[in-house]
Write a protein that holds these residues in place. Structure first.
Motif, PDB file in Angstrom:
ATOM      1  N   GLU A 141       0.831  -1.207   0.000  1.00 51.03           N
ATOM      2  CA  GLU A 141       0.000   0.000   0.000  1.00 51.03           C
ATOM      3  C   GLU A 141       0.866   1.257   0.000  1.00 51.03           C
ATOM      4  OE1 GLU A 141      -3.369   2.006   2.769  1.00 51.03           O
ATOM      5  OE2 GLU A 141      -2.910  -0.121   3.154  1.00 51.03           O
ATOM      6  N   SER A 142       1.913   1.210   0.827  1.00 53.77           N
ATOM      7  CA  SER A 142       2.800   2.361   0.922  1.00 53.77           C
ATOM      8  C   SER A 142       3.498   2.629  -0.418  1.00 53.77           C
ATOM      9  CB  SER A 142       3.832   2.108   2.033  1.00 53.77           C
ATOM     10  OG  SER A 142       4.918   2.979   1.914  1.00 53.77           O
ATOM     11  N   LEU A 143       3.914   1.549  -1.081  1.00 58.19           N
ATOM     12  CA  LEU A 143       4.592   1.714  -2.372  1.00 58.19           C
ATOM     13  C   LEU A 143       3.630   2.261  -3.425  1.00 58.19           C
ATOM     14  CD1 LEU A 143       6.735  -1.558  -2.420  1.00 58.19           C
ATOM     15  CD2 LEU A 143       7.586   0.799  -2.331  1.00 58.19           C
ATOM     16  N   GLU A 144       2.407   1.737  -3.411  1.00 56.48           N
ATOM     17  CA  GLU A 144       1.427   2.206  -4.399  1.00 56.48           C
ATOM     18  C   GLU A 144       1.120   3.684  -4.202  1.00 56.48           C
ATOM     19  OE1 GLU A 144      -1.554  -0.834  -4.051  1.00 56.48           O
ATOM     20  OE2 GLU A 144      -0.753  -1.929  -5.796  1.00 56.48           O
ATOM     21  N   LYS A 145       1.084   4.091  -2.956  1.00 57.76           N
ATOM     22  CA  LYS A 145       0.855   5.512  -2.674  1.00 57.76           C
ATOM     23  C   LYS A 145       1.961   6.377  -3.275  1.00 57.76           C
ATOM     24  CE  LYS A 145      -1.883   5.774   1.526  1.00 57.76           C
ATOM     25  NZ  LYS A 145      -1.658   5.684   2.975  1.00 57.76           N
ATOM     26  N   LEU A 146       3.151   5.818  -3.321  1.00 59.76           N
ATOM     27  CA  LEU A 146       4.289   6.557  -3.885  1.00 59.76           C
ATOM     28  C   LEU A 146       4.314   6.491  -5.415  1.00 59.76           C
ATOM     29  CD1 LEU A 146       7.078   5.486  -1.382  1.00 59.76           C
ATOM     30  CD2 LEU A 146       6.164   7.794  -1.687  1.00 59.76           C
ATOM     31  N   GLY A 147       3.314   5.820  -5.962  1.00 55.22           N
ATOM     32  CA  GLY A 147       3.244   5.746  -7.433  1.00 55.22           C
ATOM     33  C   GLY A 147       4.071   4.622  -8.025  1.00 55.22           C
ATOM     34  N   VAL A 148       4.515   3.684  -7.178  1.00 54.18           N
ATOM     35  CA  VAL A 148       5.278   2.543  -7.705  1.00 54.18           C
ATOM     36  C   VAL A 148       4.276   1.490  -8.175  1.00 54.18           C
ATOM     37  CG1 VAL A 148       6.949   0.740  -7.130  1.00 54.18           C
ATOM     38  CG2 VAL A 148       7.145   3.016  -6.093  1.00 54.18           C
ATOM     39  N   LYS A 149       4.422   1.065  -9.439  1.00 52.59           N
ATOM     40  CA  LYS A 149       3.464   0.106  -9.991  1.00 52.59           C
ATOM     41  C   LYS A 149       3.881  -1.324  -9.661  1.00 52.59           C
ATOM     42  CE  LYS A 149       2.082   2.833 -13.979  1.00 52.59           C
ATOM     43  NZ  LYS A 149       3.285   3.376 -14.622  1.00 52.59           N
ATOM     44  N   LEU A 150       2.958  -2.089  -9.130  1.00 53.09           N
ATOM     45  CA  LEU A 150       3.246  -3.478  -8.766  1.00 53.09           C
ATOM     46  C   LEU A 150       2.366  -4.430  -9.565  1.00 53.09           C
ATOM     47  CD1 LEU A 150       3.425  -3.050  -4.888  1.00 53.09           C
ATOM     48  CD2 LEU A 150       5.325  -3.068  -6.495  1.00 53.09           C
ATOM     49  N   ARG A 151       2.764  -5.676  -9.566  1.00 50.45           N
ATOM     50  CA  ARG A 151       1.944  -6.709 -10.205  1.00 50.45           C
ATOM     51  C   ARG A 151       2.101  -7.997  -9.398  1.00 50.45           C
ATOM     52  NH1 ARG A 151       5.555  -7.921 -15.480  1.00 50.45           N
ATOM     53  NH2 ARG A 151       7.554  -7.650 -14.475  1.00 50.45           N
ATOM     54  N   ARG A 152       1.430  -9.050  -9.850  1.00 49.01           N
ATOM     55  CA  ARG A 152       1.449 -10.291  -9.086  1.00 49.01           C
ATOM     56  C   ARG A 152       2.137 -11.387  -9.893  1.00 49.01           C
ATOM     57  NH1 ARG A 152      -0.086 -10.624  -4.191  1.00 49.01           N
ATOM     58  NH2 ARG A 152      -1.120 -12.494  -3.405  1.00 49.01           N
ATOM     59  N   PHE A 153       3.114 -12.015  -9.286  1.00 50.08           N
ATOM     60  CA  PHE A 153       3.792 -13.158  -9.903  1.00 50.08           C
ATOM     61  C   PHE A 153       3.551 -14.397  -9.057  1.00 50.08           C
ATOM     62  CE2 PHE A 153       7.457 -11.483 -12.826  1.00 50.08           C
ATOM     63  CZ  PHE A 153       6.515 -11.221 -13.802  1.00 50.08           C
ATOM     64  N   LYS A 154       3.849 -15.535  -9.678  1.00 51.97           N
ATOM     65  CA  LYS A 154       3.639 -16.805  -8.983  1.00 51.97           C
ATOM     66  C   LYS A 154       4.846 -17.702  -9.165  1.00 51.97           C
ATOM     67  CE  LYS A 154       2.307 -20.741 -10.316  1.00 51.97           C
ATOM     68  NZ  LYS A 154       1.757 -21.754 -11.187  1.00 51.97           N
ATOM     69  N   THR A 155       5.165 -18.442  -8.139  1.00 52.35           N
ATOM     70  CA  THR A 155       6.174 -19.487  -8.310  1.00 52.35           C
ATOM     71  C   THR A 155       5.777 -20.658  -7.403  1.00 52.35           C
ATOM     72  OG1 THR A 155       8.537 -19.982  -8.359  1.00 52.35           O
ATOM     73  CG2 THR A 155       7.776 -18.550  -6.586  1.00 52.35           C
ATOM     74  N   GLY A 156       6.582 -21.697  -7.408  1.00 57.59           N
ATOM     75  CA  GLY A 156       6.167 -22.851  -6.617  1.00 57.59           C
ATOM     76  C   GLY A 156       7.338 -23.705  -6.207  1.00 57.59           C
ATOM     77  N   THR A 157       7.080 -24.657  -5.355  1.00 58.97           N
ATOM     78  CA  THR A 157       8.144 -25.555  -4.908  1.00 58.97           C
ATOM     79  C   THR A 157       7.562 -26.951  -4.707  1.00 58.97           C
ATOM     80  OG1 THR A 157      10.004 -25.734  -3.381  1.00 58.97           O
ATOM     81  CG2 THR A 157       7.874 -25.118  -2.426  1.00 58.97           C
ATOM     82  N   PRO A 158       8.365 -27.972  -4.980  1.00 58.80           N
ATOM     83  CA  PRO A 158       7.861 -29.337  -4.832  1.00 58.80           C
ATOM     84  C   PRO A 158       7.833 -29.805  -3.369  1.00 58.80           C
ATOM     85  CG  PRO A 158      10.119 -29.381  -5.648  1.00 58.80           C
ATOM     86  CD  PRO A 158       9.727 -27.937  -5.530  1.00 58.80           C
ATOM     87  N   ALA A 159       7.403 -31.023  -3.182  1.00 56.90           N
ATOM     88  CA  ALA A 159       7.288 -31.570  -1.824  1.00 56.90           C
ATOM     89  C   ALA A 159       8.647 -31.979  -1.268  1.00 56.90           C
ATOM     90  CB  ALA A 159       6.367 -32.786  -1.856  1.00 56.90           C
ATOM     91  N   ARG A 160       8.721 -32.150   0.042  1.00 52.55           N
ATOM     92  CA  ARG A 160       9.897 -32.737   0.700  1.00 52.55           C
ATOM     93  C   ARG A 160       9.465 -34.071   1.303  1.00 52.55           C
ATOM     94  NH1 ARG A 160      10.284 -28.271  -1.174  1.00 52.55           N
ATOM     95  NH2 ARG A 160      11.746 -26.647  -0.555  1.00 52.55           N
ATOM     96  N   MET A 161      10.331 -35.069   1.151  1.00 49.15           N
ATOM     97  CA  MET A 161      10.003 -36.416   1.619  1.00 49.15           C
ATOM     98  C   MET A 161      10.907 -36.817   2.773  1.00 49.15           C
ATOM     99  SD  MET A 161       7.989 -37.915  -0.853  1.00 49.15           S
ATOM    100  CE  MET A 161       7.328 -37.243  -2.362  1.00 49.15           C
ATOM    101  N   ASP A 162      10.436 -37.782   3.517  1.00 47.63           N
ATOM    102  CA  ASP A 162      11.248 -38.389   4.573  1.00 47.63           C
ATOM    103  C   ASP A 162      12.179 -39.411   3.913  1.00 47.63           C
ATOM    104  OD1 ASP A 162      12.304 -39.938   6.626  1.00 47.63           O
ATOM    105  OD2 ASP A 162      10.478 -39.748   7.860  1.00 47.63           O
ATOM    106  N   LYS A 163      13.467 -39.219   4.099  1.00 48.68           N
ATOM    107  CA  LYS A 163      14.469 -40.079   3.471  1.00 48.68           C
ATOM    108  C   LYS A 163      14.221 -41.556   3.764  1.00 48.68           C
ATOM    109  CE  LYS A 163      18.944 -39.727   4.844  1.00 48.68           C
ATOM    110  NZ  LYS A 163      20.213 -38.957   4.912  1.00 48.68           N
ATOM    111  N   ARG A 164      13.781 -41.854   5.015  1.00 51.87           N
ATOM    112  CA  ARG A 164      13.616 -43.247   5.422  1.00 51.87           C
ATOM    113  C   ARG A 164      12.504 -43.943   4.645  1.00 51.87           C
ATOM    114  NH1 ARG A 164      12.379 -42.251  11.457  1.00 51.87           N
ATOM    115  NH2 ARG A 164      11.124 -40.718  10.327  1.00 51.87           N
ATOM    116  N   SER A 165      11.615 -43.151   4.044  1.00 50.61           N
ATOM    117  CA  SER A 165      10.495 -43.763   3.328  1.00 50.61           C
ATOM    118  C   SER A 165      10.800 -44.001   1.852  1.00 50.61           C
ATOM    119  CB  SER A 165       9.245 -42.877   3.464  1.00 50.61           C
ATOM    120  OG  SER A 165       9.426 -41.681   2.726  1.00 50.61           O
TER     121      SER A 165
END
Lengths: 632, 458
Positions: free
Chosen positions: A191-215
């Motif tokens: 909100e503070s950045l937008e008030k200053l006139g800085v234009k923002l947008r929305r990006f997406k990224t992701g990450t895979p699962a973590r497994m238990d080594k013993r399994s």
């Protein structure tokens, strides 16, 4: 309400890979620096893959190191496996990659920050950028306010907010408003950045699962071991000090059954169901994406990588997903070796606010707000290394500005970092930007092996590289030049001894005298072999010999690129004044004018790289600049 | 340093004299490589603002006798080193000289580039700036439109297909370099070698057909052959009839290749070695078989005139052996007399089909049919004539040649067993050059191709 006021020179918002480099650079360059993080435990966190480097990213780390950054040194301290990729290919695409002990990496970097003179770590969410009116009416940064209300007065701010701004994590139908790893999101700064006139947008990224080594059953997977001879990332690390024992990664594959389960449940994927609006990166496709887009591929690789020495968690590379948990379990269990897998952490997608294209200058300053810099994922990039590289440059340039000096802007012919930043500044990227060697048009010159030769001088100029380190490079440079010249000038005549030597190595006899350099280029001979007939040879270090051989073997190609660089530099040097009024140039086509107004290129070269600006538009621009020039 | 540019400075339409202008740091060096002064002096030793007489050579072949005007920077229009070559104004000659200049280190200028340089170097006064900007933009727009309309259809599709082929291979290499653990390059060398052979074959074919475009604008190089008294001379007179302008007449100069151009219903025929025909009536006899072969090699069109009132003999067979029947029109002349030679008789010798036409040069009959036949043969009935198209087509040809060169470099790298990342350098050049032809930039093509065609890691 009384509020605490604290004075500092530079505030760095966020302590991920960008923030750490930015803060260290500022502190090392003598400025009192405060780095803010929502959690001290999350300093230099690696929330996604457990490795540093890889193709082109390895280049970035080496360049960062040559300039005086910390990432290379830190991974040298904390890696648990190391590999030089692409060794069968040309030297330009050799890339170093190391598996990190994530916890160790974080701890070690935190230690460096904690012990850095001039640097203060502060846990707290920055909620507001405070500004005052500058000389030209543009707001100029004068401080930040954190959640508790405390104000930090400062001269410059560097935003390294990563994926935390209004972060939203999605795992199937379950949505949480948190940053990576369930950490607190930063919900106020947008909100503070937008008030200053800085234009923002929305990006997406992701990450895979973590497994238990013993399994997991590694006997059903292919073992991937590290290199026998480990090469360090940092030019300051002595290779002998890091020849340590390594752990293995494992390779397995998806199959038709896996794909069936995915296809049968696509309607439950938030991406395919249309719940996620953010743009995801094409280079990190989720397993759903791979199965849909490459329907004819029978299997996809899955890399199982350890997250560290003191944890059983294993990273499942190649199978990131935002499908619901029950589907994830079912699909993972179809993969050989993962039949009984237990998921420690689910795969998830994360959405966050970041900077819109066209908001940044090549010095990584935000255009509409004075003394406000930014780096990393906030700038629309992806990856630890890309972030760190920007962090360092933003840190350096904040200091240069406060010292009243010219910013450090590396161009596309000087460094991958230059390519990275130029692309972020001139391109209208629609997804998180990842470095690739194919993005570097002069990649034959921008090798990971010569990053010190290319960049130490800049690090030295700004003050991050000591005289001693710089002199070492100068000396190396001299030795390389001298040896290349000697090999080219030393002629070998076709005497009996030489002909016998050639015959013994299956090489054609000499008809006329040849230089040693010419002989080195024969595939059946090499530098070591030639020692026998090269009587005047002085002992040289391995790193010098490597450079000598590359220079000789690829001379033709290197010269071609150097000529291209010469042309490139010409247009790069033609600066466009910041106050240019594109509306005053009636001959510009409308599209070109709009793009130029949006990106505000600093040079003719940069203007020519903006899509929608034609060569004719560039000519028009040149004429206009000359016209202005003569009027003044 | 500025690179050296060249262009035809006079209108590329038939006129008595033509000027090719070269400007840039290496203008003198480029000119020196192709110009031999009568005085024997090198251009590099000559002083500024002098004029020299001599010949332009394309390697060993004399192209034209010319006057060369030298202007050292800053005393020229562009304020750069400039050379102007004053040559004979035939379209064919001007283009040959320009191409030779380009082959020797200059590049074709962009539309408006001489004026742009003149301005940037301070030669033209400030008030003209607006006009120059408009000129550059409009010239580019015109050139772009022109090449676009020109390229619709087959050529466009072919170039597109080539580019798709090339970018796919680059994307494959780059994907494998970027993600070596997911994508393997095993067996790729062989595949790329095959592929590049195919691509080279297509480009070479296109270059040949690019000559079709050239035929429209530069004229059809035509050789007329036949036995003595077959009627070559009267046919020539028929072509050069008073109602058609003689474009260039430079007979009588010292060159051994002579050129006359005639306009024929919008087409230009460049008649080679017409002097030989005039003087002795027998080109083969006069200049010898080797010379005739040389003339025929340059020919787009061979006109073989047969006296249909006289039986075929040994010298007819000799001539036929020299001809490329796909380029030949056989004129059965003297249809006004008793005909003893038929199409069938000739076909027995040629063993293949050729275009036949019965004419009577004496009675001025058959010219119309001859014109229609050429149109069909070369342009399938469609002809347009436009200066701007010529320039863009030369530009396209240059780009096509560069693409060919790059593809050959790819093959060289393959043969030298260079690592894969080196192939993409030249493949990318070829891709960019082909893009110039159809007005498409490289932009984000590669990255898009990588992500759409190859499944990347993580």
């Amino acid at each position: 309400m009384p509020e605490a006021r604290i004075k500092t020179d530079i505030c760095v918002v966020g302590a991920g890979h960008a923030g750490c480099e930015a803060a260290l650079a500022c502190a090392r360059l003598g400025f009192d620096t405060t780095i803010f993080t929502v959690s001290v435990e999350s300093i230099a966190l690696m929330p996604c893959n457990p490795n540093i480097g890889g193709t082109s990213k390895g280049h970035l780390v080496r360049e960062l190191d040559a300039l005086g950054g910390e990432m290379g040194k830190n991974i040298d301290k904390t890696f648990i496996q190391s590999k030089m990729l692409n060794v069968s290919k040309g030297p330009a695409v050799h890339s170093l990659r190391a598996q990190a002990d994530k916890a160790d990496y974080t701890r070690s970097m935190r230690q460096v920050l904690e012990n850095q003179e001039n640097l203060t770590i502060k846990q707290g969410e920055v909620c507001e950028i405070l500004t005052e009116e500058g000389a030209d009416g543009k707001p100029v940064v004068c401080g930040v306010r954190i959640f508790t209300g405390t104000i930090y007065e400062c001269k410059a701010v560097i935003l390294c907010t990563g994926t935390y701004l209004k972060a939203r994590c999605l795992c199937g139908e379950s949505i949480t408003y948190t940053g990576p790893n369930g950490l607190q999101a930063a919900n106020h700064l947008t909100e503070s950045l937008e008030k200053l006139g800085v234009k923002l947008r929305r990006f997406k990224t992701g990450t895979p699962a973590r497994m238990d080594k013993r399994s997991l059953d590694f006997s059903k997977m292919e073992e991937q071991v590290g290199d026998e001879k480990i090469i360090p990332f940092s030019f300051s690390t002595n290779p002998a000090d890091i020849q340590r024992e390594q752990v293995s990664c494992y390779l397995t594959y998806t199959n038709e059954k896996t794909h069936e389960i995915i296809r049968g449940n696509l309607d439950r994927s938030p991406i395919y169901a249309g719940i996620i609006e953010g743009t995801g990166p094409r280079y990190c496709p989720s397993i759903e994406d791979k199965v849909v887009k490459f329907a004819d591929k029978e299997r996809h690789q899955v890399f199982i990588e350890p997250e560290g020495l003191y944890t059983n968690e294993m990273y499942v590379g190649g199978m990131s997903s935002s499908l619901p948990e029950d589907v994830q379990i079912a699909m993972y269990r179809t993969v050989p070796g993962m039949e009984n897998c237990r998921i420690v952490r689910n795969a998830y997608a994360i959405e966050y606010d970041c900077l819109e294209s066209g908001e940044l200058t090549p010095s990584l300053e935000i255009k509409n707000v004075g003394n406000l810099f930014s780096a990393g994922q906030f700038n629309g990039s992806s990856g630890y290394e890309e972030a760190a590289a920007q962090g360092l440059i933003a840190g350096i340039n904040a200091c240069q500005m406060l010292k009243g000096k010219e910013p450090l802007i590396l161009d596309r012919s000087e460094a991958y970092i230059g390519v990275l930043i130029d692309d972020l500044v001139t391109k209208d990227n629609r997804e998180p930007y990842r470095m690739m060697t194919s993005r570097a048009e002069y990649r034959l010159l921008l090798r990971q092996d010569n990053a010190d030769l290319r960049l130490r001088k800049f690090g030295h100029q700004v003050g991050l590289i000591s005289d001693e380190q710089y002199n070492h490079v100068l000396e190396k440079e001299e030795q390389i030049a001298a040896e290349v010249a000697r090999l080219k000038e030393t002629k070998i005549g076709g005497n009996k001894e030489v002909q016998a030597f050639l015959e013994a190595h299956g090489s054609a006899a000499l008809r006329t005298a040849a230089s040693l350099a010419e002989l080195i280029c024969r595939p059946e001979l090499d530098y070591d072999v030639l020692a026998e007939i090269d009587k005047d040879r002085q002992p040289l270090s391995e790193e010098v010999i490597e450079q000598v051989l590359i220079n000789i073997k690829y001379e033709g190609y290197i010269e071609r690129q150097l000529r291209q660089v010469e042309q490139f530099k010409k247009t790069e040097k033609r600066r466009i004044p910041a106050d240019i009024d594109y509306d005053d140039i009636s001959s510009l086509r409308l599209e070109a004018r709009q793009k130029l107004k949006m990106f505000k290129p600093i040079s003719i070269g940069q203007a020519s790289r903006i899509s929608g600006v034609s060569p004719a538009d560039v000519s028009v621009l040149l004429i206009y600049l000359e016209q202005m020039n003569r009027k003044n | 340093m500025t690179d050296t540019i060249a262009a035809i400075a006079t209108a590329l339409s038939p006129s008595g004299i033509g000027i090719i202008r070269i400007s840039g740091d290496e203008a003198f060096e480029v000119a020196n490589r192709i110009f031999k002064a009568k005085s024997g002096k090198s251009i590099l030793e000559m002083s500024s603002h002098t004029v020299h007489y001599g010949h332009i050579y394309d390697e060993k072949e004399i192209i034209d006798e010319v006057m060369v005007l030298l202007m050292k920077a800053p005393n020229s229009f562009t304020m750069e080193d400039t050379v102007e070559i004053d040559c004979h104004g035939g379209v064919y000659v001007m283009n040959r000289i320009l191409q030779t200049v380009l082959k020797n280190g200059a590049r074709l200028s962009e539309p408006g580039e001489f004026t742009k340089r003149a301005f940037l170097n301070g030669r033209i006064d400030l008030t003209k700036a607006e006009a120059i900007m408009d000129l550059i933009q409009s010239k580019n727009e015109a050139a772009r439109k022109n090449s676009m309309t020109h390229l619709k259809g087959d050529l466009y599709r072919k170039i597109k297909a080539l580019r798709e082929d090339i970018i796919y291979e680059i994307a494959f290499i780059e994907s494998a370099l970027d993600d070596p653990e997911h994508i393997s390059l095993d067996g790729f060398h062989e595949r790329l070698f095959e592929k590049s052979l195919n691509i080279i074959a297509v480009i070479e074919k296109l270059l040949n057909s690019a000559d079709n475009g050239r035929l429209i604008k530069e004229g059809i190089n035509t050789v007329i052959v036949g036995k003595p008294n077959a009627g070559k001379s009267s046919f020539l007179n028929l072509l050069l009839g008073e109602d058609r302008a003689i474009v260039t007449d430079i007979a009588g100069t010292t060159r051994d290749t002579l050129e006359e151009s005639v306009y024929l219903n919008g087409m230009t025929l460049n008649l080679i070695d017409t002097a030989g025909i005039r003087e002795t009536e027998d080109v083969v006899e006069k200049i010898g078989v080797n010379k005739a072969k040389e003339a025929l090699e340059k020919a787009d069109l061979m006109v073989y005139i047969v006296d249909s009132s006289v039986s075929l003999d040994k010298s007819d067979r000799e001539i036929i052996a020299l001809l490329d029947m796909s380029k030949t029109i056989i004129l059965l002349n003297k249809s006004d007399l008793d005909v003893v030679v038929s199409e069938e008789d000739i076909k027995k010798i040629t063993g293949e089909t050729a275009d036949f036409l019965t004419i009577s040069a004496k009675e001025k009959e058959g010219l119309e049919a001859f014109t229609i036949l050429i149109k069909e043969k070369f342009f399938s009935g469609q002809i347009s004539f436009d200066d701007e198209v010529t320039i863009s087509s030369l530009r396209q040809k240059e780009a096509l040649s560069s693409a060919l060169h790059s593809m050959k470099m790819v093959q060289q790298s393959l043969e030298d067993d260079m690592p894969e990342d080196f192939y993409s350098i030249d493949l990318m050049n070829a891709y960019a050059c082909l893009g110039e032809i159809i007005g498409e930039e490289v932009g984000e093509d590669l990255v898009n191709e990588i992500f759409s065609k190859f499944c990347m890691g993580k």
